[in-house]
Scaffold this active site. Sequence first.
Site, PDB file in Angstrom:
ATOM      1  N   GLU A 152       0.858  -1.068   0.105  1.00 60.55           N
ATOM      2  CA  GLU A 152      -0.067   0.079   0.196  1.00 60.55           C
ATOM      3  C   GLU A 152       1.024   1.414   0.039  1.00 60.55           C
ATOM      4  O   GLU A 152       1.252   1.857  -0.986  1.00 60.55           O
ATOM      5  CB  GLU A 152      -1.033   0.121   1.119  1.00 60.55           C
ATOM      6  CG  GLU A 152      -2.114   0.907   1.197  1.00 60.55           C
ATOM      7  CD  GLU A 152      -3.220   0.475   1.891  1.00 60.55           C
ATOM      8  OE1 GLU A 152      -4.117   1.113   2.163  1.00 60.55           O
ATOM      9  OE2 GLU A 152      -3.248  -0.586   2.667  1.00 60.55           O
ATOM     10  N   GLU A 203      -2.193   0.348  13.611  1.00 57.72           N
ATOM     11  CA  GLU A 203      -3.431   0.857  12.918  1.00 57.72           C
ATOM     12  C   GLU A 203      -4.675   0.583  13.587  1.00 57.72           C
ATOM     13  O   GLU A 203      -5.682   1.446  13.522  1.00 57.72           O
ATOM     14  CB  GLU A 203      -3.273   0.044  11.558  1.00 57.72           C
ATOM     15  CG  GLU A 203      -4.523   0.374  10.754  1.00 57.72           C
ATOM     16  CD  GLU A 203      -4.413  -0.366   9.300  1.00 57.72           C
ATOM     17  OE1 GLU A 203      -5.123  -0.168   8.372  1.00 57.72           O
ATOM     18  OE2 GLU A 203      -3.915  -1.520   9.364  1.00 57.72           O
TER      19      GLU A 203
END
Length: 884
Positions: free
Chosen positions: A488, A763
């Site tokens: 990502e 996260e």
Amino acid sequence: MRAPFLIGCFLFSWLTTSAQVVLKNLLTENLKNPICIDAHNPRFSWQLAEKNNIPVGQQAYEIQVDSASFSENNTTPLWSSGKITSNQSVYVPYRGKTLLSCHKYFWRVRIWDTNGLRSAWSDQSFWKMGLLSASDWHAQWIRPALNDTVNAPAPLLRTNFSLNKKIREATAYITSHGFYEAQLNGHKVGDSFLTPGWTSYNKRLQYQAYDVTTLLAQGENAMGITLGSGWYRSPLGPYTPRANFYGDKTAVLMEMRIIFTDGSEKIISSDQSWRSSTGALQFAEIYNGCIIDTRLEKSGWAKPASDDHDWHPVIIMPYAKNTLIATYNEPVKQHETFKPIKVITTPRGEKVIDFGQNLVGWVKVTLKGHPGDSIKIAHAEVLDKAGEFYTENLRAAKAENTYILKDTLKRTFEPQFSWQGFRYIKVSGIKGALNPDDFTAVAVYSDMKATGSFLCSNPLLNQLQHNIQWGQKGNFLDVPTDCPQRDERLGWTGDAQVFSRTAAFNMDVHNFFTKWLKDVAADQYPGGSIPFVVPDVFKNGTNEVGGSSGWGDVSTIIPWNMYFAYGDKKILENQFQSMKAWVNYIQKQTRNNLWVTGNHFGDWLFYSVNNDRDGTSAITNKYLIAQCFYAYSTQILINSAKVLNKTTDEQYYSKLLLKIKRAFVNEYVTANGLISSDTQTAYVLALEFDMLPKNLRQQAAARLVKNIGLYRDHLTTGFLGTPYLCDALTRFGYADVAYKLLLQDTYPSWLYPIKQGATTIWERWDGIRTDGSFEESSMNSYNHYAYGAIGDWMYRYIAGITPAAPAYKKITIKPVIGGGLSWAEGKYDCPYGTIYSKWQITDRKLDMRVTVPQNTTADIFVPDFSGNNYKKFTVGPGNYHYSR
């Protein structure tokens, strides 16, 4: 004015008539002596320093600019501002004659202090203009005449040239499609990596300038450039990565301007005379790492004596030059290094090294073996509960670097054109035990100056601050990425906006965000919608992949945060049309002033229970959130219009804001003040963005506190609610509850990951569960800075440092004592100088020390030891001490 001090409740100061000012930290466009500026009216900044501990302020300034050193020229300068009555000392614009491409200019400043005394001239500073238009470039775009694809070996390009005069100075200007690294006579040009950086390449392509004077020789010289796929054509994006997003061929544009001691000039540039080949770098890609095969290296290929007769000619390409822009943001460089803290043999028998810190960069390794030996280094953030090397959360990213040996000599290797996010590495291909001395982890991130520090009496909060800072370091690689390890590593807009105020405390992110915000505007869709990621690699033909509340609001929130942190009005000027287009886009989506359309991420990763039979999952209506951010962006647009004297816009959007808030109350709030989504995030956003009538706000705060109590003093907020949670509580008189949340160490909380051994921000609140298992591997980064937004509250409320005016021209020092802390301190280098605030409680007595920078003022609120009562002192620059 001599430095005042506080004793008990008394403020003392005295005057002197012999104040003398020293001027320091002269910056041009926020850079020290830059050699590539393409702003036609560069802006100057400076700081005032006291002499003999005498505080000073500024009432006027004078700037001079000349094309020759002031020490060598006594003639009339190119431009003089004259005496300007103003206390401004940041971002003062040049107003002289038109500046010329590639010319060097010198400037100096003097000021008149608040007693009317004039300072001496500052030491001179300089800047050099870049190439101001496409026509200024002599160089041609060239690409290798090779099999140049993502999976092919990295191209090498070179040229020879001769210099027959003594060199005074030389500057090289370079950019590329893909990554580049340049060498002159076998030496690396500059100390930057991942150049030319990442922008919306088809609209804005940066070039870099290097002072290469010391790398050149009188006589024969050679330049070599290695190209890599980089962000330009590496497969980008999760799940269905797209290669060749900006183009399928690498290319380079290089121009070197050399000035000899006799005043004559020569230009060496990329043209048809260059040659191309390949070497040891057989593969290099962002997510998957690189392969370096030293059996194929071309030793000395960037030196004059190298034989290139069997190399291929290059191909001239008609690529655009009108999109080229100078680089203002700090380049990516190497920083801290880490040696192994442990060498591990896993239960599977794999050889693993622990560096003790989750970081972003790469590993330098010293290897010795036999010809053909292949040594592979894989990367991971964590080990699983059994102690095995864990890479499932990297998804499709291989994150492996392979080195193939050509002989038995000991050599040091590091990857090229790739990087990894890791704490652990797995080493294969080395026989016998690993020698920890052979391995060094190198942290790599944009070279932003550290500006803030926070410490207190609680070691867990100090570790939280450490984790926040390392999350920022790891994800600020030219763009603010969401994560640095998996497939990502994109500039997610929502993550960046929630963290931007904390980021500005920790580091000087002015240039970093100024550059990125221009790409936000460049990639904004025609209708005003903002992409989910910038640069936007999700768009597909006519599809607009964006428009989510909290994510699109990056276009308003960060410009305003940066303006307030640094006092740079030009940020608002640059971004205003983008800000306005975003608010107008929302307005077009609304029905009766309610934003109840579109797809939104909502309060991303909020507290959720898999089996929600008792309704404990903290689900907040996405359209309620959207309405709150609609109002917030509109309020920021109003504020910005006021700063920019756009009266018509200010009036129009002020009327619109009243309609937005009225619609919110009618749709989502009962007559008794209950918000339809009875969640922490709903109350936090409603309170923080002033969505409620004043008579309902305090009871809404009480409902928020009650909700927190229902979760046994745990937060339940996600990406959008968390940044404002402690702010809202403190603002409405519940700082004690804010401290409870901050100091909570069981899931979900800020300190729970620390108890699990985290060295960066996760996260997810439960990236590692209490039983040692992991959250779902499809989305579980252990270096993801969004929840680190609490750092802003720690600086502003625990240390007590808050800007009361843009750039901290006026400062509020008001620490909130609580949480069982016995002391706390914060330090911040603002544009005017260093702010310092420390408080300490000993034997029911409070001691407080404050430093206020020159040319600023401050309101200091001194609490009693209980933190319940304050005494206010309005002061000028100086060092202050309070004790009782």
